[in-house]
Design an enzyme around this catalytic site. Structure first.
Site, PDB file in Angstrom:
ATOM      1  N   ASP A 257     -10.095  -5.107 -12.267  1.00 37.16           N
ATOM      2  CA  ASP A 257      -9.260  -5.447 -11.106  1.00 37.16           C
ATOM      3  C   ASP A 257      -9.233  -4.242 -10.160  1.00 37.16           C
ATOM      4  O   ASP A 257      -8.653  -3.206 -10.490  1.00 37.16           O
ATOM      5  CB  ASP A 257      -7.831  -5.798 -11.578  1.00 37.16           C
ATOM      6  CG  ASP A 257      -6.928  -6.230 -10.427  1.00 37.16           C
ATOM      7  OD1 ASP A 257      -7.374  -6.201  -9.265  1.00 37.16           O
ATOM      8  OD2 ASP A 257      -5.768  -6.593 -10.713  1.00 37.16           O
TER       9      ASP A 257
ATOM     10  N   ALA B 261      -5.651  -2.048  -5.389  1.00 37.10           N
ATOM     11  CA  ALA B 261      -4.941  -0.764  -5.282  1.00 37.10           C
ATOM     12  C   ALA B 261      -5.762   0.448  -5.729  1.00 37.10           C
ATOM     13  O   ALA B 261      -5.205   1.546  -5.872  1.00 37.10           O
ATOM     14  CB  ALA B 261      -3.597  -0.788  -6.022  1.00 37.10           C
ATOM     15  N   ALA B 262      -7.070   0.274  -5.917  1.00 40.10           N
ATOM     16  CA  ALA B 262      -7.900   1.447  -6.261  1.00 40.10           C
ATOM     17  C   ALA B 262      -7.851   2.460  -5.112  1.00 40.10           C
ATOM     18  O   ALA B 262      -7.752   3.673  -5.338  1.00 40.10           O
ATOM     19  CB  ALA B 262      -9.333   1.018  -6.528  1.00 40.10           C
ATOM     20  N   GLY B 263      -7.893   1.958  -3.895  1.00 40.63           N
ATOM     21  CA  GLY B 263      -7.797   2.847  -2.729  1.00 40.63           C
ATOM     22  C   GLY B 263      -6.443   3.536  -2.684  1.00 40.63           C
ATOM     23  O   GLY B 263      -6.343   4.716  -2.330  1.00 40.63           O
ATOM     24  N   ASP B 264      -5.402   2.818  -3.044  1.00 42.51           N
ATOM     25  CA  ASP B 264      -4.056   3.419  -3.054  1.00 42.51           C
ATOM     26  C   ASP B 264      -3.995   4.529  -4.093  1.00 42.51           C
ATOM     27  O   ASP B 264      -3.399   5.583  -3.869  1.00 42.51           O
ATOM     28  CB  ASP B 264      -2.991   2.361  -3.366  1.00 42.51           C
ATOM     29  CG  ASP B 264      -2.953   1.271  -2.311  1.00 42.51           C
ATOM     30  OD1 ASP B 264      -3.314   1.560  -1.151  1.00 42.51           O
ATOM     31  OD2 ASP B 264      -2.592   0.127  -2.648  1.00 42.51           O
TER      32      ASP B 264
ATOM     33  N   ASN C 250     -12.106   2.837   3.630  1.00 41.27           N
ATOM     34  CA  ASN C 250     -13.174   2.335   2.773  1.00 41.27           C
ATOM     35  C   ASN C 250     -14.322   1.883   3.688  1.00 41.27           C
ATOM     36  O   ASN C 250     -14.256   2.054   4.919  1.00 41.27           O
ATOM     37  CB  ASN C 250     -12.662   1.239   1.816  1.00 41.27           C
ATOM     38  CG  ASN C 250     -12.233  -0.027   2.547  1.00 41.27           C
ATOM     39  OD1 ASN C 250     -12.550  -0.231   3.732  1.00 41.27           O
ATOM     40  ND2 ASN C 250     -11.507  -0.886   1.869  1.00 41.27           N
TER      41      ASN C 250
ATOM     42  N   GLU D 130     -18.286   1.695  -6.055  1.00 43.03           N
ATOM     43  CA  GLU D 130     -19.163   2.249  -7.107  1.00 43.03           C
ATOM     44  C   GLU D 130     -20.055   3.363  -6.580  1.00 43.03           C
ATOM     45  O   GLU D 130     -20.555   4.184  -7.340  1.00 43.03           O
ATOM     46  CB  GLU D 130     -20.091   1.187  -7.714  1.00 43.03           C
ATOM     47  CG  GLU D 130     -19.468  -0.118  -8.141  1.00 43.03           C
ATOM     48  CD  GLU D 130     -19.419  -1.134  -7.019  1.00 43.03           C
ATOM     49  OE1 GLU D 130     -20.466  -1.654  -6.643  1.00 43.03           O
ATOM     50  OE2 GLU D 130     -18.303  -1.406  -6.528  1.00 43.03           O
TER      51      GLU D 130
ATOM     52  N   ARG E 236      -7.593  -1.539 -15.177  1.00 45.87           N
ATOM     53  CA  ARG E 236      -6.315  -2.182 -15.523  1.00 45.87           C
ATOM     54  C   ARG E 236      -5.926  -3.175 -14.440  1.00 45.87           C
ATOM     55  O   ARG E 236      -6.313  -3.030 -13.281  1.00 45.87           O
ATOM     56  CB  ARG E 236      -5.212  -1.135 -15.597  1.00 45.87           C
ATOM     57  CG  ARG E 236      -5.503  -0.086 -16.624  1.00 45.87           C
ATOM     58  CD  ARG E 236      -4.502   1.026 -16.446  1.00 45.87           C
ATOM     59  NE  ARG E 236      -4.816   2.082 -17.372  1.00 45.87           N
ATOM     60  CZ  ARG E 236      -4.315   3.294 -17.313  1.00 45.87           C
ATOM     61  NH1 ARG E 236      -3.442   3.595 -16.380  1.00 45.87           N
ATOM     62  NH2 ARG E 236      -4.664   4.192 -18.187  1.00 45.87           N
TER      63      ARG E 236
ATOM     64  N   LEU F   8     -16.190   4.606  -1.247  1.00 48.25           N
ATOM     65  CA  LEU F   8     -17.323   3.674  -1.183  1.00 48.25           C
ATOM     66  C   LEU F   8     -17.509   2.891  -2.486  1.00 48.25           C
ATOM     67  O   LEU F   8     -18.627   2.550  -2.851  1.00 48.25           O
ATOM     68  CB  LEU F   8     -18.602   4.460  -0.838  1.00 48.25           C
ATOM     69  CG  LEU F   8     -18.516   5.354   0.415  1.00 48.25           C
ATOM     70  CD1 LEU F   8     -19.742   6.246   0.535  1.00 48.25           C
ATOM     71  CD2 LEU F   8     -18.347   4.517   1.673  1.00 48.25           C
TER      72      LEU F   8
ATOM     73  N   GLY G 287     -19.167   5.818  -4.962  1.00 49.45           N
ATOM     74  CA  GLY G 287     -18.444   7.088  -4.964  1.00 49.45           C
ATOM     75  C   GLY G 287     -17.677   7.302  -3.677  1.00 49.45           C
ATOM     76  O   GLY G 287     -17.162   6.362  -3.078  1.00 49.45           O
TER      77      GLY G 287
ATOM     78  N   LYS H 228       0.820  -1.221   0.000  1.00 49.98           N
ATOM     79  CA  LYS H 228       0.000   0.000   0.000  1.00 49.98           C
ATOM     80  C   LYS H 228       0.851   1.268   0.000  1.00 49.98           C
ATOM     81  O   LYS H 228       0.543   2.239  -0.694  1.00 49.98           O
ATOM     82  CB  LYS H 228      -0.956  -0.023   1.188  1.00 49.98           C
ATOM     83  CG  LYS H 228      -1.977  -1.151   1.070  1.00 49.98           C
ATOM     84  CD  LYS H 228      -3.020  -1.104   2.146  1.00 49.98           C
ATOM     85  CE  LYS H 228      -3.804  -2.408   2.230  1.00 49.98           C
ATOM     86  NZ  LYS H 228      -4.522  -2.774   1.009  1.00 49.98           N
ATOM     87  N   GLY H 229       1.947   1.260   0.765  1.00 50.30           N
ATOM     88  CA  GLY H 229       2.799   2.449   0.807  1.00 50.30           C
ATOM     89  C   GLY H 229       3.422   2.710  -0.551  1.00 50.30           C
ATOM     90  O   GLY H 229       3.336   3.815  -1.099  1.00 50.30           O
TER      91      GLY H 229
HETATM   92  O1  RIB Z   1      -3.888  -2.095  -1.713  1.00 51.12           O
HETATM   93  C1  RIB Z   1      -3.370  -3.109  -2.521  1.00 51.12           C
HETATM   94  C2  RIB Z   1      -2.117  -3.637  -1.900  1.00 51.12           C
HETATM   95  O2  RIB Z   1      -2.439  -4.295  -0.692  1.00 51.12           O
HETATM   96  C3  RIB Z   1      -1.408  -4.700  -2.721  1.00 51.12           C
HETATM   97  O3  RIB Z   1      -0.486  -4.152  -3.629  1.00 51.12           O
HETATM   98  C4  RIB Z   1      -0.789  -5.593  -1.666  1.00 51.12           C
HETATM   99  O4  RIB Z   1       0.599  -5.557  -1.653  1.00 51.12           O
HETATM  100  C5  RIB Z   1      -1.381  -5.130  -0.353  1.00 51.12           C
HETATM  101  O5  RIB Z   1      -0.500  -4.367   0.357  1.00 51.12           O
END
Ligand code: RIB
Length: 304
Positions: free
Chosen positions: A249, A252-255, A187, A226, A288, A224, A228, A42-43
């Protein structure tokens, strides 16, 4: 335009991504598709995403002295992220995440922290100068909680803007820490866990967010899916509509959301504009595959 400096303190993982027809149930064995190895954590994802969107980014974190560690660092430096303070720990593996992605693009993740668990207060102290030179500090919860607390306290003392993405959600966050956070970005699941309140729709998300505002968080920005996202602060509550896309997929959408939020804020945008920008970026990322490869470039979306 002078860009403010973004410091990401957090995890770096290698992701083993396994396509599955459905998530295995307890006691069930299923056959997966071909697995791929993708840089994640995540980081690192948030650092990578912010740099791709044009942010000035430095990353603090640790990897093992294995091949993966080198690859994870190189991948970040390919985006001009300052990786000079990332440490390589001896006799420990780099963080590893096992990720199942089903036919709907939804995922389940198990993280083996490895070197991420070595990120401690000493390391934060060693890099205190870097912290003092940054403007925005972005954190998640894949390094030890006491280190996150310590870094938040130091960032607060230094008058930095603090974004905490409480992922994976801890059982609780102490009130004295919550009161130091400028932007908390849970989330739905994380919001439920942090507040003990059920979150099923916008109304319940607002109620739960207000609990955190009551504990001193300056802005809760709930993502949240879909539905929003939502901004709740002491003087405003705004719901932002989700973008309609064909998600393949959601990893990592939150990231990606946090990365874009940090970039927009680092450019001096108002919080509402920053959230709109983050929503657009996250919507692109879910179309993606993979974590870091899914992060959009600045040329793909605009601010204002
Ligand atoms: O938020 C997605 C991430 O969570 C992934 O890349 C995985 O490594 C976990 O940390």
């Amino acid at each position: 335009m002078e860009k403010k400096k973004i410091l990401v303190i957090g995890s770096l993982n290698i992701d083993w991504v396994i396509p599955v027809s459905h998530m295995p149930k307890e006691g069930e064995t299923i056959l997966g598709g071909n697995y791929t190895e993708i840089p994640g954590g995540k980081g690192a994802n948030q650092a990578y995403g912010a740099a791709r969107l044009g942010g000035s980014v430095t990353m603090l974190g640790m990897v093992g002295d294995d091949d993966m560690g080198g690859k994870l660092i190189n991948n970040l430096s390919s985006q001009n992220i300052d990786v000079s303070r990332i440490e390589r720990c001896k006799k420990i593996n780099s963080g590893l995440a096992i990720i199942y992605v089903n036919n709907e693009g939804k995922n389940s993740i198990v993280v083996l922290p490895g070197a991420n668990s070595m990120v401690d207060k000493n390391y934060i102290d060693k890099n205190s100068e870097l912290l003092s030179q940054s403007d925005l500090v972005v954190m998640q919860m894949e390094i030890p909680k006491e280190t996150v607390y310590y870094a938040i306290e130091k960032a607060y003392e230094g008058d930095k803007k603090i974004i905490l993405n409480p992922a994976p959600a801890p059982e609780y966050l102490d009130d004295y820490i919550l009161s130091k956070i400028d932007f908390l970005t849970p989330n739905e699941t994380e919001l439920e866990k942090l507040t003990g309140k059920e979150v099923v729709d916008i109304r319940t998300a607002i109620e739960a967010s207000k609990v955190l505002i009551g504990k001193g968080v300056k802005n809760v920005i709930a993502t949240l899916g879909e539905k929003g996202s939502l901004l709740v602060s002491s003087d405003k509550t705004i719901a932002f509509q989700g973008e309609r896309v064909n998600a393949i997929d959601t990893t990592a959408a939150g990231d990606c959301f946090n990365a874009a939020l940090a970039v927009a804020l680092s450019e001096g945008e108002a919080i509402e504009e920053a959230i709109e920008f983050a929503n657009k970026a996250a919507a692109i990322s879910v179309t993606r595959k993979g974590a870091q490869p899914s992060m959009p470039f600045r040329s793909e979306l605009s601010l204002n």
